[in-house]
Design an enzyme around this catalytic site. Structure first.
Site: not given
Length: 214
Positions: A25, A56
């Site tokens: 953004e 992960e």
């Protein structure tokens, strides 16, 4: 950042996706190059849409991912993990610190491992999730709020905002062109037609306002 350093977010699952969201953004909202704020997720871009099994748990992978960007000691790494114990994030923060890079951590588990590793721990105690263990809920929401605070405050500090206006936003659609024109109207106290002409000429709200004040 003012000297050319970059902001990196690292995380797995929801936390990784939220870092990528915040980073994505920055260019449209503040007109910054994509490479200044970067979000990395365990498992790579595939993991943005689909979970990558065991990604992960790869302790060394975050540093490998960061090295692809030639990370250095002018940069900052922010590790995001609700539990605060994600190996991908722990390993990334540890390796960053070993290389003299400023680190921060966002976690929903006060006293968690990443909070102890990071130079700047940000610990948000939201309490138990409505669905036990589903950290995309309260934890994820709180993480997004903190990420928004970090990036927005940073953009304000380096002058990408004027007052409360997004004067460096990318004018990528008619709605934003109209909004930019109105910002110029307000900033220079001129009518819509004149403001639109200035925006068309200069291509950015900030440049149009600066030119109009000369």
């Amino acid at each position: 950042f003012a000297k050319g350093g970059r902001l990196f977010y690292i995380g797995a699952g929801t936390s990784g996706r939220l870092g990528i969201l915040d980073a994505s953004e920055i260019p449209p909202t503040f007109g910054m190059p994509h490479e200044r704020v970067v979000g990395l997720i365990a498992g790579g871009d595939t993991a943005i849409r689909k979970a990558v099994e065991n990604a992960e748990d790869a302790t060394q992978q975050a540093w490998v991912d960061l090295m692809m960007y030639d990370i250095n000691d002018t940069d900052v790494v922010v590790g995001i993990a609700a539990s605060g114990s994600t190996p991908y994030v722990i390993g990334g923060l540890e390796d960053a610190k070993k290389n003299g890079i400023l680190t921060a951590a966002i976690t929903n588990n006060p006293g968690a491992p990443i909070a102890k590793i990071a130079d700047i721990p940000i610990e948000i105690n939201v309490g138990p999730e409505f669905l036990t263990g589903s950290t995309r809920m309260k934890s994820g929401t709180s993480q997004k709020l903190v990420l928004n605070m970090i990036s927005t405050a940073l953009m304000i500090k380096i002058g990408r905002v004027k007052g409360n206006k997004m004067v460096n936003m990318q004018l990528s659609n008619d709605k934003l062109v109209d909004r930019g024109t109105r910002y110029i109207m307000e900033g220079l106290d001129i009518d819509y037609t004149e403001a639109a002409a200035l925006l068309k000429k200069h291509g950015s709200v900030k440049l149009a306002i600066d030119a109009g004040k000369q």
